[in-house]
Each structure stands twice: as C-alpha cells, then as structure tokens.
Design an enzyme around this catalytic site. Structure first.
Site, short mmCIF file in Angstrom:
data_model
loop_
_atom_site.label_atom_id
_atom_site.label_comp_id
_atom_site.label_asym_id
_atom_site.label_seq_id
_atom_site.Cartn_x
_atom_site.Cartn_y
_atom_site.Cartn_z
N ARG A 154 0.84 -1.21 0.00
CA ARG A 154 0.00 0.00 0.00
C ARG A 154 0.87 1.26 0.00
O ARG A 154 0.53 2.26 0.63
CB ARG A 154 -0.97 0.01 1.20
CG ARG A 154 -1.94 -1.12 1.22
CD ARG A 154 -2.93 -1.12 0.05
NE ARG A 154 -3.76 -2.30 0.06
CZ ARG A 154 -3.47 -3.43 -0.61
NH1 ARG A 154 -2.39 -3.51 -1.37
NH2 ARG A 154 -4.26 -4.48 -0.54
N SER A 183 -11.38 -1.30 2.95
CA SER A 183 -10.77 -1.71 4.23
C SER A 183 -10.30 -0.46 4.96
O SER A 183 -9.54 0.33 4.40
CB SER A 183 -9.56 -2.61 3.99
OG SER A 183 -9.97 -3.75 3.30
N GLU A 236 -5.73 2.54 6.60
CA GLU A 236 -5.38 2.50 5.17
C GLU A 236 -6.07 3.68 4.47
O GLU A 236 -5.55 4.26 3.53
CB GLU A 236 -5.85 1.17 4.56
CG GLU A 236 -5.59 1.08 3.08
CD GLU A 236 -5.82 -0.33 2.52
OE1 GLU A 236 -5.51 -1.31 3.23
OE2 GLU A 236 -6.31 -0.43 1.39
C1 LIG Z 1 -16.05 -1.25 -1.67
C2 LIG Z 1 -14.57 -0.97 -1.75
C3 LIG Z 1 -13.69 -2.03 -1.96
C4 LIG Z 1 -12.30 -1.80 -2.04
N1 LIG Z 1 -11.47 -2.86 -2.25
C5 LIG Z 1 -10.14 -2.65 -2.33
C6 LIG Z 1 -9.24 -3.74 -2.55
O1 LIG Z 1 -9.65 -4.89 -2.73
N2 LIG Z 1 -7.92 -3.48 -2.59
C7 LIG Z 1 -7.42 -2.21 -2.43
O2 LIG Z 1 -6.18 -2.03 -2.48
N3 LIG Z 1 -8.25 -1.16 -2.22
C8 LIG Z 1 -9.57 -1.34 -2.17
N4 LIG Z 1 -10.42 -0.27 -1.96
C9 LIG Z 1 -9.84 1.08 -1.75
C10 LIG Z 1 -9.67 1.91 -3.04
O3 LIG Z 1 -10.63 1.53 -4.03
C11 LIG Z 1 -8.25 1.81 -3.62
O4 LIG Z 1 -7.29 2.28 -2.70
C12 LIG Z 1 -8.11 2.61 -4.92
O5 LIG Z 1 -6.90 2.31 -5.54
C13 LIG Z 1 -8.20 4.13 -4.70
O6 LIG Z 1 -8.31 4.74 -5.98
P1 LIG Z 1 -9.10 6.13 -6.15
O7 LIG Z 1 -8.98 6.52 -7.57
O8 LIG Z 1 -10.48 6.01 -5.62
O9 LIG Z 1 -8.21 7.06 -5.25
P2 LIG Z 1 -8.69 8.24 -4.21
O10 LIG Z 1 -9.47 7.62 -3.13
O11 LIG Z 1 -9.37 9.30 -5.04
O12 LIG Z 1 -7.31 8.74 -3.72
C14 LIG Z 1 -6.50 7.93 -2.89
C15 LIG Z 1 -5.14 8.64 -2.72
O13 LIG Z 1 -4.50 8.69 -3.98
C16 LIG Z 1 -4.20 10.04 -4.37
N5 LIG Z 1 -4.44 10.11 -5.82
C17 LIG Z 1 -5.57 9.72 -6.48
N6 LIG Z 1 -5.41 9.87 -7.81
C18 LIG Z 1 -4.15 10.38 -7.99
C19 LIG Z 1 -3.39 10.76 -9.13
N7 LIG Z 1 -3.87 10.64 -10.38
N8 LIG Z 1 -2.13 11.23 -8.93
C20 LIG Z 1 -1.60 11.35 -7.69
N9 LIG Z 1 -2.29 11.02 -6.57
C21 LIG Z 1 -3.53 10.53 -6.72
C22 LIG Z 1 -5.16 10.92 -3.55
O14 LIG Z 1 -4.61 12.18 -3.30
C23 LIG Z 1 -5.32 10.11 -2.26
O15 LIG Z 1 -4.28 10.41 -1.34
C24 LIG Z 1 -11.80 -0.48 -1.89
C25 LIG Z 1 -12.70 0.59 -1.70
C26 LIG Z 1 -14.06 0.35 -1.63
C27 LIG Z 1 -15.00 1.51 -1.44
#
Ligand SMILES: Cc1cc2nc3c(=O)[nH]c(=O)nc-3n(C[C@H](O)[C@H](O)[C@H](O)COP(=O)(O)OP(=O)(O)OC[C@H]3O[C@@H](n4cnc5c(N)ncnc54)[C@H](O)[C@@H]3O)c2cc1C
Length: 302
Positions: free
Chosen positions: A175, A225, A295
């Site tokens: 992570r 999570s 996380e």
């Molecule tokens: C129902 C559910 C299930 C999930 N299952 C998993 C799983 O199985 N495994 C897992 O690892 N995660 C899981 N997640 C968490 C999440 O989906 C992941 O961490 C995902 O990769 C976050 O992506 P995001 O685009 O939504 O990022 P955001 O939530 O929008 O951002 C997360 C972080 O990344 C930064 N960020 C986002 N985009 C960029 C960019 N383009 N450049 C630089 N920084 C950036 C943001 O500033 C922030 O600090 C789950 C979430 C939910 C709601």
C-alpha cells in the site's frame, strides 16, 4: 471573482470547474465538506497548467481519483482539488501493454484487457478506484498488486515537468508508492500484461466478483478496508474478535458483513468515522496489543 478563478477559467471551461463543491459527491463514503475549487482536467497539459496557476497564487493542491480510499473531513478542503477522472479515462493497447489515462477505472481497464485477450489484471476488477489512485496506493486484492503489472507512469511533478517514472522509480511497497511523498500527479499508466484466453480471463474475473459480493458490504457507502493488514493478522478478524461488529458512533458503523470495513450507515459525518476509528484502535490494542494503522487517507479540515 478573484484572479486565481479567472486564471482557472482560462484553462478549464465552466462545467469542468466547480466552486464550493461538496466532496461527499466525490467520495464513495459519501462524506466530506466543500472544496474551494475542483477541476476536472482532460489532459496532462491541463493538469500542468492548473498546477502552475495554483503555485503562482500559493493555493494548496490535492489530487483526487474516484475518492474510494478517502475520508474528507466535514469542514472540506481549502484549496484546489484536481480530480483525475473520466475526462482522463482513455485506454489503448500496444502489443501486450495497456496504456491508460490515470482517470480510467480499474473495472474498465480489466474488462478492456479481457476483451483484448490480455491476462494479469483480473484481480483488480472489483476495486472501485481509478488507475492513478491505484498506483498511488499500490492497490491489491486476491494475491495481485498494481505494482506487479505497472511498468511505467507519466506524471506532472512540482516544477511542472512531465516526468516518466520507471517501475523501479515508483518504489512500490505494501500500500505504498513514491507518489505518496513526491507531490507528482499521475497522468498516464503503462500496464504490462500477457496473452491469455478471453474466456478463462472472464471466468476468473467473475469468480473474484462473486467472492467480493459475498464478503464485502458493497451495497453501503464506505472507503473499503479501513485499516492496513497488520503483519501476521487480518484487521477484520481482530476487530470482530474484539466484539466490534456492528459497533456504531453516530452514522458510522463497523460493518455487520465484514468488520474490516467502516460503513456510512446513514448521515455519518467524518467526525463520526474518526471517533469510530479511534475506538476500534483502542479496543483492538487493549485486547491484542496490536496498533491498527488506517489504510483510508484522511484529508481536509474539521
Ligand atoms: C467497496 C470498496 C472495496 C475496495 N477494495 C479494495 C481492494 O480490494 N484493494 C485495495 O487495495 N483497495 C480497495 N479499496 C480502496 C480503493 O478503491 C483503492 O485504494 C483505490 O486504488 C483508490 O483509488 P481512487 O482513484 O479512488 O483514489 P482516491 O481515493 O481518489 O485517492 C487515494 C489517494 O491517492 C491520491 N491520488 C488519487 N489519484 C491520484 C493521481 N492521479 N495522482 C496522484 N495522486 C492521486 C489521492 O490524493 C489520495 O491520497 C476499496 C474501496 C471500496 C470503497
């Protein structure tokens, strides 16, 4: 209207520039106060131009993907949110590599890879984030990790250079990636896959999806999570064994279905979620002497 706003308007046209935008609309938790400015750039050039304007006017910047790993506090965000979403959601294939705009969703890329007969991305099909957010977090599931398939990333970095990062320079860990400390905004991602049979790839994706649907509270708003996996343990099991399944603070609740998730059971505030996180950490520590580390990333002001 202030000068910074005028400058932004010259870079991104009105529907892609929002003021006092409730972050609850942009997070899967459905929680979060307003951001002063939110832009939806359509190219890395626009990201660079918006970032340069913010630097000129000393406006703080935060990148956002699909908001699926974020808790935005109730007072919202003072500054500019650069949302890398659908407007940067392109995908193309070159041999066994998929090149995707950072705003493309993991689900769409997984399905595109499957249709193209490319395997290696199946594990990510149900993770509800963008590929940019997934690189930032090194998202993973079912023994797979984004860091294992990403070969290079192009990002806009402080100083405004468009920089290409090799796999080694991204420093993927559990992570973790270099983007958590280098201030660069991920714009394009190269994903190295291998040839496979579309039917078997789709079967594996179907299997992961049904396992996820059976175990996770995907029908309720959450940020996935809540805690990282402590070495040798599962956070959800520790929380359940501490008797916290269903435990509530205001509208925030430890999921009845999977104790590793905190869900918004209706009208939860960020304050409720933070209080519940603290309570869960305290009770798990009292029982097992293990300190759970969030996380979910927490941003914004109270
Ligand atoms: C129902 C559910 C299930 C999930 N299952 C998993 C799983 O199985 N495994 C897992 O690892 N995660 C899981 N997640 C968490 C999440 O989906 C992941 O961490 C995902 O990769 C976050 O992506 P995001 O685009 O939504 O990022 P955001 O939530 O929008 O951002 C997360 C972080 O990344 C930064 N960020 C986002 N985009 C960029 C960019 N383009 N450049 C630089 N920084 C950036 C943001 O500033 C922030 O600090 C789950 C979430 C939910 C709601």
């Amino acid at each position: 209207m202030n000068e910074f706003m005028t400058k932004l308007q010259n870079i991104v046209a009105e529907p892609r520039l929002l003021l006092d935008e409730p972050m609850a609309k942009h997070t899967t938790f459905r929680i979060g106060g307003p951001a002063d400015y939110l832009v939806l750039p359509a190219s890395s050039e626009e990201v660079a131009a918006v970032q340069a304007a913010a630097r000129e006017y000393a406006v703080p910047v935060i990148a956002l993907g699909n908001g699926s790993n974020l808790l935005v506090r109730d007072g919202g965000i003072r500054g500019l949110v650069i949302k890398i979403g659908e407007t940067m959601g392109y995908m193309r294939k070159s041999d066994t590599t998929v090149i995707a705009g950072a705003g493309a969703s993991l689900g769409d890329i997984s399905r595109f890879a499957a249709c193209s007969g490319l395997k290696g991305m199946e594990f990510a099909v149900g993770i509800p984030g963008s590929i940019g957010g997934a690189v930032f977090m090194n998202a993973g599931a079912y023994e797979g990790e984004i860091g294992n398939i990403v070969s290079a990333v192009t990002a806009v970095c402080p100083g405004n250079d468009l920089k290409r990062f090799t796999h080694a320079e991204i420093e993927f860990g559990y992570r973790h990636s270099a983007f958590q400390s280098n201030g660069c905004i991920v714009c394009e991602v190269e994903i190295s896959l291998s040839e496979g049979d579309s039917g078997s790839i789709e079967n594996r994706m179907g299997d992961y999806t049904s396992r996820r649907n059976a175990k996770q509270p995907i029908e309720m708003p959450s940020a996935g999570s809540t805690f990282k996996r402590p070495p040798g343990h599962f956070a959800g099991t520790l929380i359940e064994q501490a008797g916290l399944k269903g435990f509530r603070v205001g509208g925030a609740q430890v999921s009845e279905k999977h104790a590793g998730f905190i869900v918004n059971a209706g009208g939860a505030t960020a304050k409720d979620v933070m209080a519940l996180i603290t309570e869960v950490q305290r009770k798990v520590y009292d029982k097992f002497r293990i300190k759970l580390q969030p996380e979910v990333r927490v941003i914004g002001e109270d």
